[in-house]
Write a protein that holds these residues in place. Structure first.
Motif, PDB file in Angstrom:
ATOM      1  N   GLU A 207       3.156 -60.799  33.501  1.00 37.54           N
ATOM      2  CA  GLU A 207       2.881 -59.622  34.329  1.00 37.54           C
ATOM      3  C   GLU A 207       4.010 -58.599  34.259  1.00 37.54           C
ATOM      4  O   GLU A 207       3.759 -57.387  34.246  1.00 37.54           O
ATOM      5  CB  GLU A 207       2.606 -60.052  35.769  1.00 37.54           C
ATOM      6  N   LEU A 208       5.259 -59.083  34.205  1.00 37.12           N
ATOM      7  CA  LEU A 208       6.391 -58.169  34.044  1.00 37.12           C
ATOM      8  C   LEU A 208       6.306 -57.452  32.701  1.00 37.12           C
ATOM      9  O   LEU A 208       6.419 -56.220  32.624  1.00 37.12           O
ATOM     10  CB  LEU A 208       7.704 -58.970  34.137  1.00 37.12           C
ATOM     11  N   ARG A 209       6.088 -58.216  31.647  1.00 38.44           N
ATOM     12  CA  ARG A 209       6.018 -57.640  30.315  1.00 38.44           C
ATOM     13  C   ARG A 209       4.835 -56.675  30.169  1.00 38.44           C
ATOM     14  O   ARG A 209       4.959 -55.606  29.570  1.00 38.44           O
ATOM     15  CB  ARG A 209       5.912 -58.788  29.301  1.00 38.44           C
ATOM     16  N   ASP A 210       3.699 -57.024  30.761  1.00 43.96           N
ATOM     17  CA  ASP A 210       2.526 -56.148  30.694  1.00 43.96           C
ATOM     18  C   ASP A 210       2.765 -54.837  31.440  1.00 43.96           C
ATOM     19  O   ASP A 210       2.299 -53.776  31.003  1.00 43.96           O
ATOM     20  CB  ASP A 210       1.293 -56.854  31.268  1.00 43.96           C
TER      21      ASP A 210
ATOM     22  N   GLU B 269       5.091 -43.361  25.139  1.00 44.22           N
ATOM     23  CA  GLU B 269       4.811 -43.024  23.744  1.00 44.22           C
ATOM     24  C   GLU B 269       3.858 -41.835  23.662  1.00 44.22           C
ATOM     25  O   GLU B 269       4.062 -40.905  22.867  1.00 44.22           O
ATOM     26  CB  GLU B 269       4.218 -44.235  23.024  1.00 44.22           C
ATOM     27  N   ARG B 270       2.838 -41.860  24.497  1.00 45.08           N
ATOM     28  CA  ARG B 270       1.863 -40.771  24.516  1.00 45.08           C
ATOM     29  C   ARG B 270       2.525 -39.442  24.897  1.00 45.08           C
ATOM     30  O   ARG B 270       2.137 -38.385  24.419  1.00 45.08           O
ATOM     31  CB  ARG B 270       0.745 -41.107  25.510  1.00 45.08           C
ATOM     32  N   ARG B 271       3.548 -39.525  25.733  1.00 43.38           N
ATOM     33  CA  ARG B 271       4.252 -38.319  26.179  1.00 43.38           C
ATOM     34  C   ARG B 271       5.384 -37.919  25.242  1.00 43.38           C
ATOM     35  O   ARG B 271       6.114 -36.960  25.522  1.00 43.38           O
ATOM     36  CB  ARG B 271       4.820 -38.535  27.585  1.00 43.38           C
ATOM     37  N   GLY B 272       5.564 -38.668  24.153  1.00 44.97           N
ATOM     38  CA  GLY B 272       6.619 -38.348  23.198  1.00 44.97           C
ATOM     39  C   GLY B 272       8.017 -38.693  23.678  1.00 44.97           C
ATOM     40  O   GLY B 272       8.998 -38.092  23.238  1.00 44.97           O
ATOM     41  N   GLN B 273       8.121 -39.673  24.572  1.00 45.12           N
ATOM     42  CA  GLN B 273       9.419 -40.024  25.155  1.00 45.12           C
ATOM     43  C   GLN B 273      10.141 -41.133  24.401  1.00 45.12           C
ATOM     44  O   GLN B 273      11.325 -41.370  24.651  1.00 45.12           O
ATOM     45  CB  GLN B 273       9.225 -40.448  26.617  1.00 45.12           C
ATOM     46  N   LEU B 274       9.457 -41.833  23.517  1.00 43.46           N
ATOM     47  CA  LEU B 274      10.088 -42.938  22.791  1.00 43.46           C
ATOM     48  C   LEU B 274      10.724 -42.439  21.501  1.00 43.46           C
ATOM     49  O   LEU B 274      10.212 -41.529  20.845  1.00 43.46           O
ATOM     50  CB  LEU B 274       9.059 -44.021  22.451  1.00 43.46           C
ATOM     51  N   ALA B 275      11.829 -43.062  21.145  1.00 49.10           N
ATOM     52  CA  ALA B 275      12.480 -42.755  19.876  1.00 49.10           C
ATOM     53  C   ALA B 275      11.601 -43.242  18.727  1.00 49.10           C
ATOM     54  O   ALA B 275      10.787 -44.155  18.897  1.00 49.10           O
ATOM     55  CB  ALA B 275      13.848 -43.433  19.818  1.00 49.10           C
ATOM     56  N   ALA B 276      11.785 -42.638  17.569  1.00 44.60           N
ATOM     57  CA  ALA B 276      11.042 -43.065  16.382  1.00 44.60           C
ATOM     58  C   ALA B 276      11.335 -44.540  16.112  1.00 44.60           C
ATOM     59  O   ALA B 276      12.486 -44.969  16.130  1.00 44.60           O
ATOM     60  CB  ALA B 276      11.437 -42.215  15.185  1.00 44.60           C
ATOM     61  N   GLY B 277      10.288 -45.302  15.892  1.00 44.03           N
ATOM     62  CA  GLY B 277      10.452 -46.721  15.598  1.00 44.03           C
ATOM     63  C   GLY B 277      10.524 -47.616  16.824  1.00 44.03           C
ATOM     64  O   GLY B 277      10.562 -48.836  16.695  1.00 44.03           O
ATOM     65  N   ALA B 278      10.564 -47.024  18.020  1.00 47.28           N
ATOM     66  CA  ALA B 278      10.603 -47.826  19.252  1.00 47.28           C
ATOM     67  C   ALA B 278       9.167 -48.112  19.697  1.00 47.28           C
ATOM     68  O   ALA B 278       8.578 -47.372  20.462  1.00 47.28           O
ATOM     69  CB  ALA B 278      11.365 -47.097  20.345  1.00 47.28           C
ATOM     70  N   ALA B 279       8.597 -49.184  19.187  1.00 47.39           N
ATOM     71  CA  ALA B 279       7.207 -49.534  19.496  1.00 47.39           C
ATOM     72  C   ALA B 279       7.104 -50.055  20.928  1.00 47.39           C
ATOM     73  O   ALA B 279       7.969 -50.812  21.376  1.00 47.39           O
ATOM     74  CB  ALA B 279       6.709 -50.586  18.529  1.00 47.39           C
ATOM     75  N   PRO B 280       6.061 -49.668  21.663  1.00 46.29           N
ATOM     76  CA  PRO B 280       5.896 -50.158  23.035  1.00 46.29           C
ATOM     77  C   PRO B 280       5.890 -51.679  23.148  1.00 46.29           C
ATOM     78  O   PRO B 280       6.451 -52.235  24.099  1.00 46.29           O
ATOM     79  CB  PRO B 280       4.541 -49.566  23.454  1.00 46.29           C
ATOM     80  N   ASP B 281       5.293 -52.351  22.170  1.00 39.68           N
ATOM     81  CA  ASP B 281       5.172 -53.805  22.235  1.00 39.68           C
ATOM     82  C   ASP B 281       6.542 -54.492  22.233  1.00 39.68           C
ATOM     83  O   ASP B 281       6.882 -55.257  23.136  1.00 39.68           O
ATOM     84  CB  ASP B 281       4.326 -54.278  21.051  1.00 39.68           C
ATOM     85  N   ALA B 282       7.338 -54.211  21.215  1.00 39.54           N
ATOM     86  CA  ALA B 282       8.660 -54.830  21.100  1.00 39.54           C
ATOM     87  C   ALA B 282       9.594 -54.346  22.200  1.00 39.54           C
ATOM     88  O   ALA B 282      10.404 -55.116  22.729  1.00 39.54           O
ATOM     89  CB  ALA B 282       9.258 -54.529  19.724  1.00 39.54           C
ATOM     90  N   SER B 283       9.479 -53.069  22.567  1.00 33.45           N
ATOM     91  CA  SER B 283      10.335 -52.529  23.626  1.00 33.45           C
ATOM     92  C   SER B 283      10.019 -53.160  24.978  1.00 33.45           C
ATOM     93  O   SER B 283      10.918 -53.361  25.803  1.00 33.45           O
ATOM     94  CB  SER B 283      10.180 -51.009  23.698  1.00 33.45           C
TER      95      SER B 283
ATOM     96  N   LEU C 183      11.860 -56.401  25.078  1.00 33.42           N
ATOM     97  CA  LEU C 183      13.286 -56.142  25.301  1.00 33.42           C
ATOM     98  C   LEU C 183      13.569 -55.859  26.774  1.00 33.42           C
ATOM     99  O   LEU C 183      14.496 -56.431  27.364  1.00 33.42           O
ATOM    100  CB  LEU C 183      13.728 -54.951  24.441  1.00 33.42           C
ATOM    101  N   LEU C 184      12.768 -55.006  27.380  1.00 30.96           N
ATOM    102  CA  LEU C 184      13.019 -54.615  28.764  1.00 30.96           C
ATOM    103  C   LEU C 184      12.709 -55.734  29.747  1.00 30.96           C
ATOM    104  O   LEU C 184      13.372 -55.850  30.791  1.00 30.96           O
ATOM    105  CB  LEU C 184      12.215 -53.354  29.103  1.00 30.96           C
TER     106      LEU C 184
END
Length: 199
Positions: free
Chosen positions: A131-134, A144-158, A161-162
């Motif tokens: 639930e935390l990860r989701d 990502e949709r808002r263009g806030q992630l760095a290039a290569g920072a995929a939501p899944d792996a990030s 990490l978080l």
């Protein structure tokens, strides 16, 4: 005749949550529970079962009343990265100040204890992590949709990490890490995935 309880099981369980959360299950004996709740052993056993059942009920209550509302707020927040930054700000604030300072997270504490070998406890830990990860993933998809992630920072792996970073905050705060140090670590992690907009 029906068994009439002369105490509030819900309030009793909340007392037990605080006891196990602060002291840990290994350091808490059934006499500690008796003393904290003011109930005798037979009342506790009749209502909750033994110490392990009582601990499991307390762990589930912690997840339901403390963890899941935070996860829902994060997942439903439409701001993306600022929501992630706010989640960590709130986490550090809760772990380093106020009534529960230095208690850590009851679930993270269970990860670090021998109780995680119990399959029922492990199921709660797995549910918490999922639930935390989701929730992190939901916020990062918006980011990502808002263009806030760095290039290569995929939501899944990030999100993975978080989620791990949140456990680290919980455990380090219990060990005495100060809020400023934790915030610096979180800021570095967020910058690594492009969370500049959340600063």
């Amino acid at each position: 005749m029906p068994d009439i309880k002369h105490f509030d099981p819900d309030a009793t369980l909340e007392t037990v949550v605080r006891l196990f959360w602060r002291q840990g299950v290994a350091s808490t004996g059934i006499q500690d529970v008796v003393t904290a709740t003011g109930l005798n052993r037979s009342s506790l056993y009749a209502t909750f079962g033994g110490k392990q059942e009582l601990y499991l009920a307390a762990l589930r209550r912690y997840l339901e009343l403390r963890s899941q509302p935070m996860f829902r707020r994060l997942a439903e927040d439409e701001r993306g990265l600022p929501a992630v930054a706010e989640f960590f700000d709130g986490l550090i604030e809760a772990r380093c100040s106020g009534e529960y300072a230095r208690w850590g997270c009851m679930v993270s504490n269970a990860y670090a204890g021998a109780e995680n070998s119990d399959p029922d406890v492990r199921a709660v830990l797995d549910q918490h992590h999922r639930e935390l990860r989701d929730a992190m993933y939901a916020a990062l998809v918006i980011a990502e949709r808002r263009g806030q992630l760095a290039a290569g920072a995929a939501p899944d792996a990030s999100a993975d990490l978080l989620a791990l970073l949140a456990y680290g905050v919980n455990l380090r705060s219990r060990a005495g890490a100060d809020a400023a140090t934790l915030r610096k670590t979180v800021a570095a992690a967020l910058e690594s995935i492009g969370v500049r907009a959340a600063a």
